[in-house]
Design an enzyme around this catalytic site. Sequence first.
Site, short mmCIF file in Angstrom:
data_model
loop_
_atom_site.label_atom_id
_atom_site.label_comp_id
_atom_site.label_asym_id
_atom_site.label_seq_id
_atom_site.Cartn_x
_atom_site.Cartn_y
_atom_site.Cartn_z
N GLY A 46 18.08 -93.74 -65.27
CA GLY A 46 19.70 -93.28 -65.06
C GLY A 46 19.68 -91.95 -63.99
CD GLN A 51 19.80 -86.50 -62.07
OE1 GLN A 51 20.23 -87.42 -62.74
NE2 GLN A 51 18.48 -86.16 -62.24
CB CYS A 91 14.44 -85.00 -65.19
SG CYS A 91 16.08 -84.78 -64.56
CG LEU A 92 15.18 -89.47 -61.01
CD1 LEU A 92 16.32 -90.37 -60.56
CD2 LEU A 92 13.63 -90.06 -60.57
CG HIS A 133 18.09 -87.06 -69.38
ND1 HIS A 133 16.76 -86.58 -69.61
CD2 HIS A 133 18.53 -87.10 -68.16
CE1 HIS A 133 16.39 -85.97 -68.49
NE2 HIS A 133 17.52 -86.66 -67.24
CD GLU A 134 21.11 -89.58 -66.79
OE1 GLU A 134 21.10 -88.86 -66.13
OE2 GLU A 134 19.76 -90.31 -66.88
CG HIS A 137 21.52 -84.48 -65.37
ND1 HIS A 137 20.75 -83.65 -64.87
CD2 HIS A 137 20.51 -85.49 -65.79
CE1 HIS A 137 19.52 -83.84 -64.76
NE2 HIS A 137 19.30 -85.03 -65.19
O1 GNR Z 1 13.96 -92.01 -65.11
C1 GNR Z 1 14.23 -91.27 -66.02
N1 GNR Z 1 13.80 -91.62 -67.18
C2 GNR Z 1 13.85 -91.13 -68.34
C3 GNR Z 1 12.76 -91.05 -69.45
C4 GNR Z 1 13.06 -90.64 -70.91
C5 GNR Z 1 14.30 -89.94 -70.93
C6 GNR Z 1 15.25 -89.82 -69.88
C7 GNR Z 1 15.07 -90.40 -68.63
S1 GNR Z 1 16.17 -90.11 -67.52
C8 GNR Z 1 15.22 -89.95 -65.85
C9 GNR Z 1 16.24 -90.21 -64.71
C10 GNR Z 1 17.04 -88.97 -64.64
O2 GNR Z 1 16.56 -87.97 -64.25
N2 GNR Z 1 18.23 -89.08 -64.94
O3 GNR Z 1 19.08 -88.02 -64.88
NI NI Z 2 17.53 -86.26 -65.57
#
Ligand code: GNR
Ligand code: NI
Length: 170
Positions: A46, A51, A91-92, A133-134, A137
């Site tokens: 995601g 980001q 998270c990236l 999660h997104e 952000h």
């Molecule tokens: O690549 C991603 N893997 C992930 C694993 C578990 C819960 C959430 C994520 S999102 C993350 C990519 C990212 O940072 N998205 O904002």
């Molecule tokens: Ni993330």
Amino acid sequence: MSILEVLHFPDERLRIKALPVEKINADIKKITSDMLETMYDENGIGLAATQVNIQKRIVVIDLSEEKTEPLILINPEITKLEGKETMREGCLSVPDYYDTVERAENIVFNYKTLEDELVTLEIDGLLAVCVQHEIDHLDGKLFIDYLSPLKRQRLKKKLEKLEKLDNKIL
Ligand code: GNR
Ligand code: NI
């Protein structure tokens, strides 16, 4: 298409709250294709516009093994949260760190497609975790905000050190 630079914690720009997309036009379509390319390049499942330093409510997700099922969410909004589930998240924007976070297990949410259609979905599992999660952000929130202040402080020190090293090498 172009690959965009992903911001890393503790960059303050990750704390900016994104604004709703008013009109889905060519600019927005270009942003979503660049975001997809960036997400695939970084091996993420995601990516939120925040980001890549774009303050608009846009999210891309692809949970498929073959990376062939992109989901593009414009102005996503959660309308119902139910149950509790814990998952190990990464998270990236927080490189090389993984930790367990508790979130809602089931959610109902809606979003607009690139074709300007409003979609409502009830989801659970990894997709529900990813959507939460997104959307966090887009509101300037990171998964590490759910951890203890001590853990977050240690992580901040470590990433600041790494960033300095990177700058020296470059
Ligand atoms: O690549 C991603 N893997 C992930 C694993 C578990 C819960 C959430 C994520 S999102 C993350 C990519 C990212 O940072 N998205 O904002
Ligand atoms: Ni993330």
